[in-house]
Design a protein around this motif. Sequence first.
Motif, PDB file in Angstrom:
ATOM      1  N   SER A 106      -0.575   1.968 -19.479  1.00  0.00           N
ATOM      2  CA  SER A 106      -1.631   2.112 -18.464  1.00  0.00           C
ATOM      3  C   SER A 106      -1.232   1.421 -17.172  1.00  0.00           C
ATOM      4  O   SER A 106      -1.547   1.898 -16.084  1.00  0.00           O
ATOM      5  N   ARG A 107      -0.529   0.304 -17.267  1.00  0.00           N
ATOM      6  CA  ARG A 107      -0.059  -0.381 -16.052  1.00  0.00           C
ATOM      7  C   ARG A 107       0.945   0.493 -15.298  1.00  0.00           C
ATOM      8  O   ARG A 107       0.913   0.560 -14.076  1.00  0.00           O
ATOM      9  N   LYS A 108       1.825   1.170 -16.032  1.00  0.00           N
ATOM     10  CA  LYS A 108       2.791   2.060 -15.380  1.00  0.00           C
ATOM     11  C   LYS A 108       2.070   3.217 -14.700  1.00  0.00           C
ATOM     12  O   LYS A 108       2.400   3.601 -13.589  1.00  0.00           O
ATOM     13  N   ARG A 109       1.072   3.764 -15.396  1.00  0.00           N
ATOM     14  CA  ARG A 109       0.323   4.883 -14.839  1.00  0.00           C
ATOM     15  C   ARG A 109      -0.438   4.457 -13.588  1.00  0.00           C
ATOM     16  O   ARG A 109      -0.427   5.142 -12.569  1.00  0.00           O
ATOM     17  N   VAL A 110      -1.083   3.305 -13.646  1.00  0.00           N
ATOM     18  CA  VAL A 110      -1.857   2.823 -12.508  1.00  0.00           C
ATOM     19  C   VAL A 110      -0.943   2.473 -11.344  1.00  0.00           C
ATOM     20  O   VAL A 110      -1.234   2.778 -10.194  1.00  0.00           O
ATOM     21  N   SER A 111       0.180   1.871 -11.623  1.00  0.00           N
ATOM     22  CA  SER A 111       1.089   1.528 -10.525  1.00  0.00           C
ATOM     23  C   SER A 111       1.675   2.780  -9.891  1.00  0.00           C
ATOM     24  O   SER A 111       1.909   2.815  -8.690  1.00  0.00           O
ATOM     25  N   GLY A 112       1.855   3.832 -10.646  1.00  0.00           N
ATOM     26  CA  GLY A 112       2.330   5.093 -10.079  1.00  0.00           C
ATOM     27  C   GLY A 112       1.289   5.711  -9.167  1.00  0.00           C
ATOM     28  O   GLY A 112       1.596   6.247  -8.117  1.00  0.00           O
ATOM     29  N   ILE A 113       0.004   5.611  -9.558  1.00  0.00           N
ATOM     30  CA  ILE A 113      -1.077   6.127  -8.724  1.00  0.00           C
ATOM     31  C   ILE A 113      -1.180   5.315  -7.452  1.00  0.00           C
ATOM     32  O   ILE A 113      -1.372   5.838  -6.371  1.00  0.00           O
ATOM     33  N   ASP A 114      -0.997   4.007  -7.574  1.00  0.00           N
ATOM     34  CA  ASP A 114      -1.140   3.141  -6.415  1.00  0.00           C
ATOM     35  C   ASP A 114      -0.085   3.450  -5.359  1.00  0.00           C
ATOM     36  O   ASP A 114      -0.381   3.474  -4.176  1.00  0.00           O
ATOM     37  N   ASN A 115       1.165   3.704  -5.773  1.00  0.00           N
ATOM     38  CA  ASN A 115       2.209   4.004  -4.800  1.00  0.00           C
ATOM     39  C   ASN A 115       1.947   5.324  -4.088  1.00  0.00           C
ATOM     40  O   ASN A 115       2.146   5.440  -2.889  1.00  0.00           O
ATOM     41  N   SER A 116       1.503   6.315  -4.805  1.00  0.00           N
ATOM     42  CA  SER A 116       1.233   7.602  -4.169  1.00  0.00           C
ATOM     43  C   SER A 116       0.035   7.511  -3.240  1.00  0.00           C
ATOM     44  O   SER A 116      -0.010   8.172  -2.217  1.00  0.00           O
ATOM     45  N   SER A 117      -0.927   6.660  -3.586  1.00  0.00           N
ATOM     46  CA  SER A 117      -2.096   6.535  -2.714  1.00  0.00           C
ATOM     47  C   SER A 117      -1.717   5.840  -1.412  1.00  0.00           C
ATOM     48  O   SER A 117      -2.283   6.139  -0.372  1.00  0.00           O
ATOM     49  N   ARG A 118      -0.770   4.902  -1.471  1.00  0.00           N
ATOM     50  CA  ARG A 118      -0.322   4.266  -0.235  1.00  0.00           C
ATOM     51  C   ARG A 118       0.332   5.289   0.677  1.00  0.00           C
ATOM     52  O   ARG A 118       0.107   5.304   1.877  1.00  0.00           O
ATOM     53  N   LYS A 119       1.140   6.163   0.092  1.00  0.00           N
ATOM     54  CA  LYS A 119       1.781   7.201   0.893  1.00  0.00           C
ATOM     55  C   LYS A 119       0.748   8.140   1.496  1.00  0.00           C
ATOM     56  O   LYS A 119       0.838   8.516   2.649  1.00  0.00           O
ATOM     57  N   SER A 120      -0.256   8.516   0.687  1.00  0.00           N
ATOM     58  CA  SER A 120      -1.257   9.442   1.199  1.00  0.00           C
ATOM     59  C   SER A 120      -2.096   8.782   2.288  1.00  0.00           C
ATOM     60  O   SER A 120      -2.521   9.432   3.227  1.00  0.00           O
ATOM     61  N   ARG A 121      -2.333   7.456   2.186  1.00  0.00           N
ATOM     62  CA  ARG A 121      -3.082   6.777   3.228  1.00  0.00           C
ATOM     63  C   ARG A 121      -2.288   6.758   4.529  1.00  0.00           C
ATOM     64  O   ARG A 121      -2.850   6.918   5.603  1.00  0.00           O
ATOM     65  N   ASN A 122      -0.972   6.564   4.444  1.00  0.00           N
ATOM     66  CA  ASN A 122      -0.149   6.569   5.650  1.00  0.00           C
ATOM     67  C   ASN A 122      -0.160   7.951   6.297  1.00  0.00           C
ATOM     68  O   ASN A 122      -0.205   8.077   7.513  1.00  0.00           O
ATOM     69  N   ILE A 123      -0.116   8.994   5.481  1.00  0.00           N
ATOM     70  CA  ILE A 123      -0.162  10.355   6.015  1.00  0.00           C
ATOM     71  C   ILE A 123      -1.510  10.613   6.662  1.00  0.00           C
ATOM     72  O   ILE A 123      -1.589  11.186   7.738  1.00  0.00           O
ATOM     73  N   LYS A 124      -2.601  10.170   6.035  1.00  0.00           N
ATOM     74  CA  LYS A 124      -3.933  10.372   6.600  1.00  0.00           C
ATOM     75  C   LYS A 124      -4.076   9.657   7.938  1.00  0.00           C
ATOM     76  O   LYS A 124      -4.735  10.145   8.837  1.00  0.00           O
ATOM     77  N   LYS A 125      -3.476   8.459   8.048  1.00  0.00           N
ATOM     78  CA  LYS A 125      -3.579   7.732   9.312  1.00  0.00           C
ATOM     79  C   LYS A 125      -2.900   8.509  10.428  1.00  0.00           C
ATOM     80  O   LYS A 125      -3.363   8.507  11.555  1.00  0.00           O
ATOM     81  N   LYS A 126      -1.796   9.155  10.112  1.00  0.00           N
ATOM     82  CA  LYS A 126      -1.082   9.921  11.134  1.00  0.00           C
ATOM     83  C   LYS A 126      -1.843  11.194  11.501  1.00  0.00           C
ATOM     84  O   LYS A 126      -1.842  11.625  12.634  1.00  0.00           O
ATOM     85  N   ILE A 127      -2.505  11.817  10.523  1.00  0.00           N
ATOM     86  CA  ILE A 127      -3.152  13.095  10.743  1.00  0.00           C
ATOM     87  C   ILE A 127      -4.561  12.940  11.322  1.00  0.00           C
ATOM     88  O   ILE A 127      -5.007  13.765  12.102  1.00  0.00           O
ATOM     89  N   SER A 128      -5.260  11.861  10.968  1.00  0.00           N
ATOM     90  CA  SER A 128      -6.675  11.759  11.324  1.00  0.00           C
ATOM     91  C   SER A 128      -6.888  11.754  12.827  1.00  0.00           C
ATOM     92  O   SER A 128      -6.123  11.191  13.587  1.00  0.00           O
ATOM     93  N   LYS A 129      -7.961  12.417  13.205  1.00  0.00           N
ATOM     94  CA  LYS A 129      -8.318  12.523  14.615  1.00  0.00           C
ATOM     95  C   LYS A 129      -9.450  11.563  14.905  1.00  0.00           C
ATOM     96  O   LYS A 129     -10.112  11.061  13.998  1.00  0.00           O
ATOM     97  N   ARG A 130      -9.724  11.379  16.148  1.00  0.00           N
ATOM     98  CA  ARG A 130     -10.783  10.482  16.553  1.00  0.00           C
ATOM     99  C   ARG A 130     -12.138  11.033  16.100  1.00  0.00           C
ATOM    100  O   ARG A 130     -12.462  12.190  16.323  1.00  0.00           O
ATOM    101  N   GLY A 131     -12.929  10.162  15.460  1.00  0.00           N
ATOM    102  CA  GLY A 131     -14.261  10.560  15.023  1.00  0.00           C
ATOM    103  C   GLY A 131     -14.298  11.251  13.675  1.00  0.00           C
ATOM    104  O   GLY A 131     -15.356  11.655  13.221  1.00  0.00           O
TER     105      GLY A 131
END
Length: 161
Positions: A36-61
């Motif tokens: 479960s720790r391996k599974r959760v850590s795998g989800i955590d890394n992908s979520s960090r990547k997706s957050r970085n992508i969202k920051k680049k894509i998100s528009k004002r408001g």
Amino acid sequence: MDTFEDFKLSREKMDPSSRKLSVQQWNQAYAAYLTSRKRVSGIDNSSRKSRNIKKKISKRGTHTPSNLSELGLLRLTVRDQSAYADLRLIVNYLAWLAVVLVIMATTVSLFYYTSSSASILVLLKAVLQVLGIIILRLLSQVLIDIPDIALFRALKTTKSK
């Protein structure tokens, strides 16, 4: 909790009845914990990547709050390691059962009232009851999580020392 002994100590602190487990059961529990720790850590890394992508894509408001905040991650971690998962499940089932019963009682009572003002009052009462049930369910989840969060933070501070 990287070692087996740390895992065993933390589980015995959370759930005193786990002291009765056999060696094979402890090994199975530790193996499940590691996967479960391996599974959760795998989800955590992908979520960090997706957050970085969202920051680049998100528009004002168009900001949408992240479900993976620090508090959200703490809640997920605590609920994954909780000794009260069955109690949380019972609370959820009872809450949804109560919601269904309120809806059924409201439907039956609507057949008896012929005036529109009485029907509206019955509907408003049902909406308030459903909201009350949902709020009680959420508060009970918080109360269930309090001992686990306290234990998690205590273990985290003892590790850092």
